[in-house]
Design a protein around this motif. Structure first.
Motif, PDB file in Angstrom:
ATOM      1  N   TYR A 140      -7.000   1.134  -7.504  1.00 48.59           N
ATOM      2  CA  TYR A 140      -5.621   0.674  -7.354  1.00 48.59           C
ATOM      3  C   TYR A 140      -5.210  -0.281  -8.467  1.00 48.59           C
ATOM      4  N   LYS A 154      -2.017  -3.995   4.525  1.00 49.50           N
ATOM      5  CA  LYS A 154      -0.644  -3.597   4.241  1.00 49.50           C
ATOM      6  C   LYS A 154      -0.293  -3.760   2.769  1.00 49.50           C
ATOM      7  N   ALA A 155      -0.983  -4.665   2.138  1.00 49.86           N
ATOM      8  CA  ALA A 155      -0.656  -4.929   0.732  1.00 49.86           C
ATOM      9  C   ALA A 155      -1.871  -5.525   0.040  1.00 49.86           C
ATOM     10  N   TYR A 156      -1.808  -5.583  -1.263  1.00 44.19           N
ATOM     11  CA  TYR A 156      -2.869  -6.194  -2.061  1.00 44.19           C
ATOM     12  C   TYR A 156      -2.260  -7.210  -3.014  1.00 44.19           C
ATOM     13  N   ARG A 170      -6.918  -8.598  -0.221  1.00 43.25           N
ATOM     14  CA  ARG A 170      -6.259  -7.799   0.810  1.00 43.25           C
ATOM     15  C   ARG A 170      -5.279  -8.659   1.596  1.00 43.25           C
ATOM     16  N   ALA A 230      -6.847   4.189   3.387  1.00 43.03           N
ATOM     17  CA  ALA A 230      -7.076   2.903   4.032  1.00 43.03           C
ATOM     18  C   ALA A 230      -8.566   2.594   4.021  1.00 43.03           C
ATOM     19  N   GLU A 235     -12.080   0.205  -4.769  1.00 44.72           N
ATOM     20  CA  GLU A 235     -10.746  -0.243  -4.389  1.00 44.72           C
ATOM     21  C   GLU A 235     -10.096  -1.014  -5.534  1.00 44.72           C
ATOM     22  N   THR A 258       0.828  -1.210   0.000  1.00 48.34           N
ATOM     23  CA  THR A 258       0.000   0.000   0.000  1.00 48.34           C
ATOM     24  C   THR A 258       0.860   1.256   0.000  1.00 48.34           C
ATOM     25  N   THR A 259       2.094   1.142   0.504  1.00 48.88           N
ATOM     26  CA  THR A 259       2.968   2.322   0.498  1.00 48.88           C
ATOM     27  C   THR A 259       3.369   2.712  -0.925  1.00 48.88           C
ATOM     28  N   ILE A 283       1.215   2.674  -3.394  1.00 48.39           N
ATOM     29  CA  ILE A 283       0.044   3.166  -4.111  1.00 48.39           C
ATOM     30  C   ILE A 283      -0.068   4.656  -3.893  1.00 48.39           C
ATOM     31  N   TYR A 330      -3.213   6.666  -1.526  1.00 48.81           N
ATOM     32  CA  TYR A 330      -3.863   5.514  -0.909  1.00 48.81           C
ATOM     33  C   TYR A 330      -4.688   5.950   0.292  1.00 48.81           C
TER      34      TYR A 330
END
Lengths: 289, 348
Positions: free
Chosen positions: B114, B197-199, B164, B93, B110, B85-86, B88, B91
């Motif tokens: 993204y 934290k991530a996708y 997610r 949350a 979402e 996510t950092t 993106i 972003y």
């Protein structure tokens, strides 16, 4: 700049999954050093092309999702007239194109051809040029397109293990064999059916002496010292292309010759598959003797 | 060959090549009423090619499918990669703790914002003589990719919850107990400090091995089958390494909502001077057209239907070119699409 003609995905970098444990290594079926993996070859998969063929290699590790590793399709378009703007050519102009599918290897491939794919294309072209009787089609061209649906890589190999590109040898030999079948399917006159074969100098264990094996499944060996891919015309006993890579240990000058000789054995084996597949196309249902 | 046998008649293949439009018309409009009208490929106008679907044939992809309808063969591979996510830009949350009423809308945003679904179609594989490699994607390839992309999003096929990758904040973590991390995945809804934290990003690549008309239906079926086959490994955020770690055990399938099936037809119209007396504006609806028919038809109609819940839901109707098809005809065509849905249902 991003290619706006495709769906590009997120701006940020994406990473392939990293696992916290190593995969248990499946025990491979014992393959004799002087045999090649089983080949499945079928012609006529793309009816709208002049000629086409599909090739699969058997995977010795039977517990993977599919029981085959290398998958290739080849289409041949032509011979057809060159565009008017092209300069006169007394013989047929071959253009080969080798492309990995995006999902073919462990790392996702892009849609643009990279240098290794161009390299494979050039090798394939030299291998085929010796087999085709080019003088019979002046002022014409033929396109040979090989798509690698699945590469010859181990899915469970650890991520950090450097990939030295040995699998490219197997891919090239597969490309040569499948293209040869597709050209014959297209009815382009050849002096012989060309076939590809690989021999490699490998060490099975860290301390075992190097040995020459045919058609190496790279992940099964501890180290590959050198590999040799040959394109061979069996009935004429002629070689159209040799690709040798790696270093030979020691000062044994005969080792190189022995490797080439061994890869010719692999070529003859692959050629038998081509002949059988073509016979089946010509006489469907009848087992060729 | 044909000319040496009888110089006055042509073989049907030659006729088809010389004047394709009258050839197809002659087949659809036989001179005597006793022979039923059929297409050049022997099918009835409403008859589609039987789909044939194979899944899990690729080892490097997380999910894959091979779909064959007649001579059209498509391979689809789905591959998951992780996106932090950092990485993106802009972003925000998602509110995973108290999902609001407009949850479905937020989820779709979402996925779309993204770019978590990346469908691409590759036609330049020599799958037909007019698709040769070495050129940029053709208009057809671009159109198909875009149509897949919009249908993937509008149909809400993929649940963003599956994509997610969570992390529970360190203050709530049970100190140093190996297996705790993996349990988090199961009950993150209750965990009030779970944080995305991530996708997973799904790269959906569609490759044509053989092209014989009707690319969209086959490609969509391949995407659907591959997504249903996709299994992603359980993944957690590892704060020590600052990366996403996956475990080898029990990969989980995606929750695919519904089973939309696309059904395309081409509309073949007789030209003015070819029409018989008294028959104005004759047309034929050719379901699941092949390459030869597609080249002769201007008008195409695609209906996407889903009957998973018993009743038919229309997810999309698109029509391009020509003026023949009206609202009535589209409505009637939905019943054809319903039959097609049943065919794909049994094939999947």
């Amino acid at each position: 700049m991003a290619d706006r003609r495709r769906v590009n995905g997120p701006v940020g970098p994406t990473a392939p999954p990293v696992y916290n444990t190593a995969a248990h290594k499946p025990i491979a079926k014992e393959k004799a050093d002087n045999s090649i993996r089983k080949i499945f070859l079928k012609t006529g998969v793309t009816p709208s092309a002049s000629g086409s063929a599909y090739l699969e290699l058997e995977d010795p590790k039977a517990n993977s999702p599919s029981s085959t590793s290398l998958k290739l399709t080849c289409t041949v378009h032509g011979p057809r007239a060159l565009p008017r703007s092209a300069p006169f050519s007394p013989h047929i102009i071959l253009s080969t194109h080798v492309k990995y599918a995006p999902f073919a290897t462990k790392q996702r491939r892009g849609y643009l051809r990279d240098s290794s794919e161009r390299d494979l294309g050039v090798h394939l072209e030299t291998a085929l040029r010796g087999a085709i009787i080019a003088d019979r089609w002046p002022k014409s061209g033929v396109d040979i397109i090989v798509t690698i649906i699945e590469g010859d890589q181990d899915r469970n190999a650890p991520e950090n293990k450097s990939d030295e590109g040995w699998d490219m040898m197997n891919v090239l030999s597969g490309c040569i064999t499948v293209a040869s079948a597709a050209i014959a399917d297209a009815g382009i006159d050849c002096v012989d059916t060309v076939a590809g074969g690989v021999a490699a100098l490998v060490a099975r264990q860290p301390n075992s002496p190097p040995a020459i094996v045919l058609d190496p499944a790279v992940s099964e060996y501890h180290k590959v010292f050198a590999a040799c891919c040959v394109a061979y015309l069996p009935t004429r006993d002629e070689i159209t292309n040799i690709w040798f890579k790696g270093q030979l240990p020691g000062a044994d000058s005969m080792l190189y010759n022995r490797m080439v000789e061994r890869s010719l054995v692999a070529c003859r084996n692959a050629n038998r598959v081509v002949i059988t597949a073509l016979n089946e196309t010509v006489r469907p249902g009848k087992e060729s003797a | 060959m044909a000319t040496t046998q009888s110089p006055l008649t042509l073989s049907s293949a030659t006729f088809a090549k010389l004047s394709p439009h009258p050839y197809l018309l002659a087949n659809l409009q036989p001179p005597d009423a006793s022979t039923p009208s059929s297409r050049t490929n022997g099918r009835q106008p409403r008859q589609a090619r039987q789909p044939n679907i194979n899944t899990s044939s690729l080892s490097h992809a997380h999910g894959s499918a091979v779909v064959r309808t007649g001579d059209t063969t498509v391979i689809c591979g789905v591959r998951g990669e992780t996106l932090l996510t950092t990485d993106i830009p802009n972003y925000r949350a998602p509110d995973v703790v108290n999902p609001t009423k407009s949850d479905a809308v937020a989820e779709a945003d979402e996925l779309r914002d993204y770019d978590l679904l990346v469908p691409n179609i590759e036609l330049a594989t020599g799958c037909a003589p007019n698709f040769l490699p070495g050129v940029p994607p053709t208009t057809l390839a671009q159109t198909l990719s875009t149509r897949l992309y919009s249908l993937l999003h509008s149909s809400g096929l993929v649940d963003v919850e599956d994509l997610r990758i969570y992390h529970d904040r360190p203050e709530k973590q049970v100190p140093r107990h190996g297996d705790k991390m993996e349990e988090v995945d199961a009950d993150e809804e209750e965990e009030d400090t779970a944080e995305v934290k991530a996708y997973w990003v799904l790269y959906i690549d569609v490759l044509f091995v053989s092209f014989d008309g009707n690319p969209f239906d086959a490609a969509w079926a391949a995407v659907l089958a591959a997504l249903r086959d996709t299994k992603l490994p359980p993944a957690v955020w590892d704060p020590d390494h600052e990366m996403v770690l996956c475990s080898r055990k029990a990969p989980s399938s995606l929750n695919i909502r519904g089973m939309p099936v696309a059904c395309t037809a081409a509309v073949f119209t007789a030209k003015e001077k070819q029409q018989r007396k008294g028959e104005q504006g004759q047309y034929w609806i050719l379901v699941d057209p092949d390459r030869f028919e597609e080249s002769l038809c201007d008008e195409a109609l695609t209906v996407v239907v889903d009957r998973t819940l018993g009743e038919t839901k229309v997810l999309g109707i698109s029509k391009s070119g020509g003026t023949t098809v009206g609202p009535q005809l589209m409505w009637k065509y939905v019943t054809v699409a319903e039959e097609r849905w049943q065919e794909f249902k049994s094939a999947l």
